[in-house]
Design a protein around this motif. Structure first.
Motif, short mmCIF file in Angstrom:
data_model
loop_
_atom_site.label_atom_id
_atom_site.label_comp_id
_atom_site.label_asym_id
_atom_site.label_seq_id
_atom_site.Cartn_x
_atom_site.Cartn_y
_atom_site.Cartn_z
N THR A 14 0.83 -1.20 0.00
CA THR A 14 0.00 0.00 0.00
C THR A 14 0.86 1.25 0.00
OG1 THR A 14 -1.82 -1.09 1.14
CG2 THR A 14 -1.70 1.29 1.35
N LEU A 17 2.95 1.53 -3.26
CA LEU A 17 2.09 1.97 -4.37
C LEU A 17 1.78 3.46 -4.25
CD1 LEU A 17 0.69 0.87 -6.85
CD2 LEU A 17 -1.26 0.26 -5.42
N ALA A 92 7.00 -1.34 -10.47
CA ALA A 92 5.86 -0.41 -10.41
C ALA A 92 4.72 -0.92 -11.28
CB ALA A 92 6.30 0.98 -10.88
N LYS A 93 5.08 -1.39 -12.45
CA LYS A 93 4.07 -1.95 -13.36
C LYS A 93 3.31 -3.09 -12.69
CE LYS A 93 3.76 -4.31 -17.84
NZ LYS A 93 4.48 -4.67 -19.07
N PHE A 96 0.89 -1.86 -9.92
CA PHE A 96 -0.36 -1.30 -10.45
C PHE A 96 -1.23 -2.40 -11.05
CE2 PHE A 96 1.78 2.81 -10.14
CZ PHE A 96 0.74 3.59 -9.68
N PHE A 99 -2.86 -4.15 -8.32
CA PHE A 99 -3.83 -3.25 -7.68
C PHE A 99 -5.13 -3.21 -8.46
CE2 PHE A 99 -5.55 1.11 -7.18
CZ PHE A 99 -5.90 1.03 -5.85
N PHE A 100 -5.01 -3.10 -9.77
CA PHE A 100 -6.21 -3.04 -10.62
C PHE A 100 -6.71 -4.44 -11.00
CE2 PHE A 100 -4.61 1.29 -11.54
CZ PHE A 100 -5.78 1.99 -11.30
N GLU A 101 -6.05 -5.45 -10.50
CA GLU A 101 -6.29 -6.90 -10.74
C GLU A 101 -5.78 -7.40 -12.06
OE1 GLU A 101 -10.16 -6.81 -8.06
OE2 GLU A 101 -9.49 -5.53 -9.70
N LEU B 24 -4.34 8.55 -6.08
CA LEU B 24 -3.80 7.30 -5.53
C LEU B 24 -2.56 7.57 -4.68
CD1 LEU B 24 -4.02 4.94 -8.65
CD2 LEU B 24 -5.65 5.14 -6.77
N PRO B 27 -1.35 6.74 1.11
CA PRO B 27 -1.57 5.38 1.60
C PRO B 27 -3.01 5.12 2.05
CG PRO B 27 0.44 6.28 2.55
CD PRO B 27 -0.21 7.39 1.79
N ILE B 30 -5.20 4.55 -0.99
CA ILE B 30 -4.95 3.22 -1.56
C ILE B 30 -5.65 2.17 -0.71
CG2 ILE B 30 -3.19 1.46 -1.98
CD1 ILE B 30 -2.93 3.50 -4.06
N ALA B 31 -5.49 2.28 0.61
CA ALA B 31 -6.07 1.31 1.52
C ALA B 31 -7.60 1.32 1.44
CB ALA B 31 -5.60 1.59 2.94
N LYS B 34 -8.52 -0.54 -1.70
CA LYS B 34 -8.35 -1.99 -1.52
C LYS B 34 -9.49 -2.55 -0.69
CE LYS B 34 -3.34 -2.57 -2.01
NZ LYS B 34 -2.08 -2.97 -1.34
N TRP B 89 -12.92 2.99 -13.15
CA TRP B 89 -11.88 2.07 -12.67
C TRP B 89 -11.22 1.37 -13.85
CZ3 TRP B 89 -9.72 1.55 -8.00
CH2 TRP B 89 -8.95 0.42 -7.74
N LYS B 93 -7.41 1.72 -15.18
CA LYS B 93 -6.59 0.54 -15.41
C LYS B 93 -5.94 0.58 -16.80
CE LYS B 93 -7.07 -4.49 -15.80
NZ LYS B 93 -7.94 -5.65 -15.52
N PHE B 96 -3.11 3.22 -17.04
CA PHE B 96 -1.86 2.76 -16.45
C PHE B 96 -1.23 1.65 -17.28
CE2 PHE B 96 -3.32 4.96 -12.63
CZ PHE B 96 -2.14 5.54 -12.19
N PHE B 100 2.51 1.98 -18.82
CA PHE B 100 3.63 1.05 -18.54
C PHE B 100 3.86 0.10 -19.71
CE2 PHE B 100 2.65 2.15 -14.07
CZ PHE B 100 3.92 2.46 -13.65
#
Lengths: 101, 101
Positions: A14, A17, A92-93, A96, A99-101, B24, B27, B30-31, B34, B89, B93, B96, B100
């Motif tokens: 957490t 990220l 990092a990739k 993320f 995090f986004f699944e 984001l 912390p 982010i938490a 999650k 969301w 995704k 990002f 990356f």
DNA sequence: TCGCTTAATCGTATATTTACGATAAGGGAT
DNA sequence: ATCCCTTATCGTAAATATACGATTAAGCGA
């Protein structure tokens, strides 16, 4: 919150990220990274020419990206060549991605 | 910088990405995300119980996540049920992912 | 209407971020 | 040693972020 290993890892992820996200949380820094990615590497001066910002401001943004581990600088006198840090970039990739699944 | 369509899209993506990354970049946020993801939804009060922060602080973090479009609130008196915003969301995704590569 | 519960908003204090110009630091060349 | 080029750092001002307690607002039930 429970205090088991999973929670600790969860918490570490957490904060890791959030730290990276914070570094990405400015348009100029996103643009710098895109620029670096496109050219693979570049010098500070190149960025000063591209962005309408003072040299000291660019330097500050580079410092933050370096602190987050996303880029690395290599001395190439009289300039400094900045590149993306491949290992941390990949990490990092992954962060993320998960995090986004 | 050139002023063609690609540059404009590029710039828009840059700012969209920075905006989400900024949201984001803490912390607690982010938490919260999650937590929302794990439980699919939850109430503000649940978060106040989980995190060692004042109610007003949690509310402020929720507001920022809402402003970034990452979550949405639904009135369910006397509470408010927060969920992840599925479309945004997914968009985040993708942003990002393409960032990356 | 009057409470009660829940969550947002207000007001505020402190810390951090962002930007700038000016200055310093480092390495090469003369 | 001195100059030049490049970049980092310093000092500073303005804006934003983070946290808190207190207050307000909105909906429900007695």
């Amino acid at each position: 919150m429970k205090r088991n290993i999973e929670t600790i890892i969860y918490k570490e992820n957490t904060e890791a990220l959030a730290k990276i996200a914070k570094a990405l949380g400015h348009p100029t820094r996103i643009a710098i990274l895109k620029h670096l990615d496109k050219q693979s590497c570049c010098f500070t001066g190149d960025l000063v020419d591209v962005f309408p910002l003072a040299q000291s401001t660019i330097s500050q943004h580079l410092k933050e990206l370096k602190n987050a581990g996303l880029i690395q600088g290599e001395l190439e006198p009289p300039k400094i060549k900045y590149c993306i840090n491949p290992e941390n970039w990949k990490a990092a990739k992954l962060l993320f991605q998960q995090f986004f699944e």
